[in-house]
Motif scaffolding. Sequence first.
Motif, PDB file in Angstrom:
ATOM      1  N   ARG A  12      24.409  95.382  53.607  1.00 57.23           N
ATOM      2  CA  ARG A  12      23.251  96.222  53.304  1.00 57.23           C
ATOM      3  C   ARG A  12      22.553  96.686  54.579  1.00 57.23           C
ATOM      4  O   ARG A  12      21.558  97.380  54.506  1.00 57.23           O
ATOM      5  CB  ARG A  12      22.261  95.443  52.429  1.00 57.23           C
ATOM      6  CG  ARG A  12      22.873  94.924  51.154  1.00 57.23           C
ATOM      7  CD  ARG A  12      22.896  95.979  50.097  1.00 57.23           C
ATOM      8  NE  ARG A  12      23.334  95.371  48.850  1.00 57.23           N
ATOM      9  CZ  ARG A  12      24.152  95.951  48.023  1.00 57.23           C
ATOM     10  NH1 ARG A  12      24.619  97.131  48.280  1.00 57.23           N
ATOM     11  NH2 ARG A  12      24.506  95.356  46.913  1.00 57.23           N
ATOM     12  N   LEU A  15      23.221 100.722  54.630  1.00 59.35           N
ATOM     13  CA  LEU A  15      22.671 101.541  53.554  1.00 59.35           C
ATOM     14  C   LEU A  15      22.121 100.616  52.467  1.00 59.35           C
ATOM     15  O   LEU A  15      22.879  99.877  51.849  1.00 59.35           O
ATOM     16  CB  LEU A  15      23.735 102.463  52.939  1.00 59.35           C
ATOM     17  CG  LEU A  15      23.278 103.329  51.775  1.00 59.35           C
ATOM     18  CD1 LEU A  15      22.229 104.348  52.227  1.00 59.35           C
ATOM     19  CD2 LEU A  15      24.465 104.040  51.137  1.00 59.35           C
ATOM     20  N   SER A  16      20.839 100.681  52.244  1.00 60.48           N
ATOM     21  CA  SER A  16      20.242  99.832  51.213  1.00 60.48           C
ATOM     22  C   SER A  16      20.498 100.420  49.837  1.00 60.48           C
ATOM     23  O   SER A  16      20.754 101.618  49.683  1.00 60.48           O
ATOM     24  CB  SER A  16      18.742  99.697  51.446  1.00 60.48           C
ATOM     25  OG  SER A  16      18.082 100.915  51.140  1.00 60.48           O
ATOM     26  N   ASP A  18      18.252 100.828  47.575  1.00 61.14           N
ATOM     27  CA  ASP A  18      17.174 101.788  47.311  1.00 61.14           C
ATOM     28  C   ASP A  18      17.429 103.136  47.979  1.00 61.14           C
ATOM     29  O   ASP A  18      17.179 104.183  47.389  1.00 61.14           O
ATOM     30  CB  ASP A  18      15.825 101.228  47.769  1.00 61.14           C
ATOM     31  CG  ASP A  18      15.314 100.117  46.874  1.00 61.14           C
ATOM     32  OD1 ASP A  18      15.789  99.991  45.724  1.00 61.14           O
ATOM     33  OD2 ASP A  18      14.435  99.363  47.330  1.00 61.14           O
ATOM     34  N   ALA A  19      17.909 103.107  49.211  1.00 61.51           N
ATOM     35  CA  ALA A  19      18.180 104.355  49.921  1.00 61.51           C
ATOM     36  C   ALA A  19      19.298 105.141  49.234  1.00 61.51           C
ATOM     37  O   ALA A  19      19.230 106.367  49.122  1.00 61.51           O
ATOM     38  CB  ALA A  19      18.541 104.075  51.375  1.00 61.51           C
ATOM     39  N   THR A  22      17.838 106.636  46.051  1.00 60.57           N
ATOM     40  CA  THR A  22      16.939 107.746  46.379  1.00 60.57           C
ATOM     41  C   THR A  22      17.725 109.012  46.686  1.00 60.57           C
ATOM     42  O   THR A  22      17.376 110.100  46.218  1.00 60.57           O
ATOM     43  CB  THR A  22      16.026 107.366  47.567  1.00 60.57           C
ATOM     44  OG1 THR A  22      15.201 106.272  47.173  1.00 60.57           O
ATOM     45  CG2 THR A  22      15.162 108.537  47.996  1.00 60.57           C
ATOM     46  N   LEU A  23      18.797 108.891  47.445  1.00 65.70           N
ATOM     47  CA  LEU A  23      19.617 110.063  47.771  1.00 65.70           C
ATOM     48  C   LEU A  23      20.220 110.681  46.512  1.00 65.70           C
ATOM     49  O   LEU A  23      20.182 111.904  46.320  1.00 65.70           O
ATOM     50  CB  LEU A  23      20.720 109.692  48.764  1.00 65.70           C
ATOM     51  CG  LEU A  23      21.664 110.834  49.162  1.00 65.70           C
ATOM     52  CD1 LEU A  23      20.910 111.955  49.859  1.00 65.70           C
ATOM     53  CD2 LEU A  23      22.768 110.306  50.055  1.00 65.70           C
ATOM     54  N   GLN A  26      17.478 112.306  44.493  1.00 64.08           N
ATOM     55  CA  GLN A  26      17.051 113.518  45.188  1.00 64.08           C
ATOM     56  C   GLN A  26      18.024 114.663  44.890  1.00 64.08           C
ATOM     57  O   GLN A  26      17.608 115.780  44.587  1.00 64.08           O
ATOM     58  CB  GLN A  26      17.001 113.221  46.691  1.00 64.08           C
ATOM     59  CG  GLN A  26      16.413 114.290  47.540  1.00 64.08           C
ATOM     60  CD  GLN A  26      16.324 113.817  48.994  1.00 64.08           C
ATOM     61  OE1 GLN A  26      17.214 113.098  49.485  1.00 64.08           O
ATOM     62  NE2 GLN A  26      15.268 114.188  49.674  1.00 64.08           N
ATOM     63  N   GLN A 149      26.459 108.496  57.432  1.00 61.38           N
ATOM     64  CA  GLN A 149      25.234 108.555  58.202  1.00 61.38           C
ATOM     65  C   GLN A 149      25.369 109.639  59.268  1.00 61.38           C
ATOM     66  O   GLN A 149      26.364 109.685  59.992  1.00 61.38           O
ATOM     67  CB  GLN A 149      24.952 107.203  58.844  1.00 61.38           C
ATOM     68  CG  GLN A 149      23.555 107.054  59.342  1.00 61.38           C
ATOM     69  CD  GLN A 149      23.257 105.614  59.739  1.00 61.38           C
ATOM     70  OE1 GLN A 149      24.144 104.888  60.166  1.00 61.38           O
ATOM     71  NE2 GLN A 149      22.028 105.206  59.581  1.00 61.38           N
ATOM     72  N   GLY A 153      20.196 111.679  58.748  1.00 61.49           N
ATOM     73  CA  GLY A 153      20.136 110.656  57.711  1.00 61.49           C
ATOM     74  C   GLY A 153      21.447 110.600  56.936  1.00 61.49           C
ATOM     75  O   GLY A 153      22.464 111.142  57.354  1.00 61.49           O
ATOM     76  N   TRP A 154      21.410 109.932  55.806  1.00 56.48           N
ATOM     77  CA  TRP A 154      22.613 109.788  54.980  1.00 56.48           C
ATOM     78  C   TRP A 154      22.891 111.096  54.255  1.00 56.48           C
ATOM     79  O   TRP A 154      21.989 111.719  53.691  1.00 56.48           O
ATOM     80  CB  TRP A 154      22.441 108.652  53.979  1.00 56.48           C
ATOM     81  CG  TRP A 154      22.519 107.320  54.654  1.00 56.48           C
ATOM     82  CD1 TRP A 154      21.482 106.588  55.145  1.00 56.48           C
ATOM     83  CD2 TRP A 154      23.706 106.598  54.939  1.00 56.48           C
ATOM     84  NE1 TRP A 154      21.958 105.442  55.727  1.00 56.48           N
ATOM     85  CE2 TRP A 154      23.313 105.408  55.613  1.00 56.48           C
ATOM     86  CE3 TRP A 154      25.053 106.815  54.700  1.00 56.48           C
ATOM     87  CZ2 TRP A 154      24.237 104.467  56.035  1.00 56.48           C
ATOM     88  CZ3 TRP A 154      25.976 105.867  55.122  1.00 56.48           C
ATOM     89  CH2 TRP A 154      25.569 104.714  55.787  1.00 56.48           C
TER      90      TRP A 154
END
Length: 177
Positions: A12, A15-16, A18-19, A22-23, A26, A149, A153-154
């Motif tokens: 982790r 990349l978490s 949560d991240a 979120t992506l 989004q 990455q 960002g990712w």
Amino acid sequence: MSVDLDTRPVSRETLSQDAAATLLHQEALYLDERRWDDWLALYVPDARYWVPAWTAEGNPTADPDTEISLIFYDSRDGLEDRIWRLKSGLSIASNPLRRTAHLVTNVLVTDATVPGEAEVKASWNVSVYDPRRKSSHVFFGRYVYRLRQTGDGWRIAAKTIYLLNDSIPAVADVYML
């Protein structure tokens, strides 16, 4: 189709959970709000976007170069061309544009062992309303992403969409899946 979870330990640090979620959320929001340029910016230039067809019950096609696909773009250029057609109104099949509501759930980072890369899987459904026909339909399935990455960002390096209800009432397009 069986989507096996990778049982190897997932790092982790890169990349978490949560991240990743979120992506994906989004991306879904950008499609629903028709924020085409923001959506395209989530993809790296060499991104692969693929919706395989089914060869038999439970068996999707495995190679977009040698087998049929419902949708396939081997780079962001193809997605950019498709979005240009949607924005310009030149896509007769998508005029008027359908209204969509994406739901992305069960987001799971399944492999993040390579620094700067991650595999993420999720379940999804998209409600689609066709104002011309005054009808609606729900597409659903599973996503498999390869994220990379970058300096920004990712970003999405590959997206495979397993459309589980592939009886398409009229049209299926990138913004509906």
